[in-house]
Design an enzyme around this catalytic site. Structure first.
Site, mmCIF file in Angstrom:
data_model
loop_
_atom_site.group_PDB
_atom_site.id
_atom_site.type_symbol
_atom_site.label_atom_id
_atom_site.label_comp_id
_atom_site.label_asym_id
_atom_site.label_seq_id
_atom_site.Cartn_x
_atom_site.Cartn_y
_atom_site.Cartn_z
ATOM 1 N N ARG A 174 0.851 -1.190 0.000
ATOM 2 C CA ARG A 174 0.000 0.000 0.000
ATOM 3 C C ARG A 174 0.890 1.245 0.000
ATOM 4 O O ARG A 174 1.548 1.556 0.984
ATOM 5 C CB ARG A 174 -0.911 0.016 1.241
ATOM 6 N N ASP A 262 -7.390 -11.022 -1.418
ATOM 7 C CA ASP A 262 -7.599 -11.731 -0.161
ATOM 8 C C ASP A 262 -8.335 -13.048 -0.411
ATOM 9 O O ASP A 262 -8.017 -14.078 0.194
ATOM 10 C CB ASP A 262 -8.413 -10.872 0.807
#
Length: 321
Positions: A174, A262
């Site tokens: 990120r 995910d």
């Protein structure tokens, strides 16, 4: 009566996500829900029938209540979750605002600075590790949250590795949390403990130098058993010391790609926990990822075990009666 050993323990920051179906600046209604890479994985694994636990800090606020309620409802073990205390209520639960700006473009903003999740510390994780799980799953998001969270992450990985747990890492870089240089420094130090590494094509250079093949070979030489490379609509690949396996993406209508990585991780881990071979693990990862992108929400549309055979067996637009 003794508890059964956990299949997977994961930890990190759970957020409450506010999603709008249109431009937020025009006042599009926003619907709250649970979000967070690690909690997404825990929910996905629990839905597939595995014993999964999530550990983190939540604010002593209504958003923390919402997150905990959703995790409990999805049968995720949350007995070691820490709720903030203080005056008046300690650090708040982090927030995420997701705007579907167009059918193809989404924008995300976070309110996580000083959040309860960013205050994760070593002492929060040690009780959960007293009974080592079969597998510890972590992501590159957690050590980026704060120095304390980075220390907690390192301690958990080393503790689990010493206890004989398998370790999986989803790089999940990120850029709004840390620079590539900072991420590379931390991740290269910790990846030596990983049995499985999951990364997008543009994340491999955070872990090792060179093109994809060279970076993967360097990771395998460090002792990583498997490296899974996500390629979006082009599918995914799995590298081992013996071979490279490729798997095409499922042909689905993409609605919401948030949380797809995910779901991919959870699918692969589910296959590994079930004792499937590498090709079957990769196929399940792609399958669960397909569910994710073809439904709205970080985790709401993820399959239960009985639904694993649904995608790919019916025609688009069919209704099952």
């Amino acid at each position: 009566m003794a508890r059964e050993r956990l299949d997977v323990l994961t930890f990190g920051e759970a957020l409450v996500s506010f999603r709008s179906a249109g431009p937020a600046a025009l006042g599009s209604p926003m619907v709250p829900g649970l979000a967070g890479a690690e909690s997404n994985v825990a929910i996905a694994l629990a839905r597939l029938g595995h014993r999964a636990a999530w550990v983190g800090r939540l604010g002593a606020d209504l958003f923390g209540d919402l997150a905990l309620r959703e995790l409990r409802a999805e049968d995720v073990d949350v007995r070691h979750v820490v709720r903030e205390t203080g005056t008046p209520r300690g650090a708040p639960t982090g927030l995420m605002f997701l705007e579907h700006r167009t059918a193809d473009v989404s924008r995300v903003e976070y309110r996580r600075a000083g959040s309860a999740g960013s205050r994760l510390e070593v002492a929060d994780l040690l009780p959960a590790l007293a009974e080592p799980p079969r597998l510890l799953h972590w992501t590159g998001i957690t050590p980026a949250l704060s120095p304390a969270a980075r220390d907690a992450c390192e301690a958990a990985i080393r503790s689990a590795a010493e206890a004989g747990s398998h370790i999986s890492l989803d790089v999940n870089y990120r850029s709004n949390l840390w620079s590539r240089d900072a991420a590379s420094t931390v991740l290269r130090d910790l990846v030596v403990h990983a049995d499985l590494v999951v990364a997008s094509e543009d994340e491999l250079d955070l872990l090792a130098d060179g093109d994809e093949a060279a970076a993967v070979r360097a990771l395998l030489d460090l002792g990583v058993d498997r490296v899974a490379v996500k390629r979006g609509a082009a599918g995914a690949s799995l590298w081992t010391a013996a071979e490279r396996i490729d798997c095409p993406a499922l042909q689905v209508t993409a609605i919401d790609t948030v949380g797809a990585g995910d779901a991919f991780c959870a699918g692969f881990l589910s296959g590994w926990l079930d004792g499937l071979d590498d090709a079957e693990c990769l196929a399940r990862a792609v399958l669960v990822g397909g569910y994710s992108v073809s439904t709205v929400g970080d985790w709401e549309g993820l399959p239960r075990r009985a639904e694993l055979g649904l995608l790919g067996t019916v025609r688009p637009g069919d209704t099952l009666r």
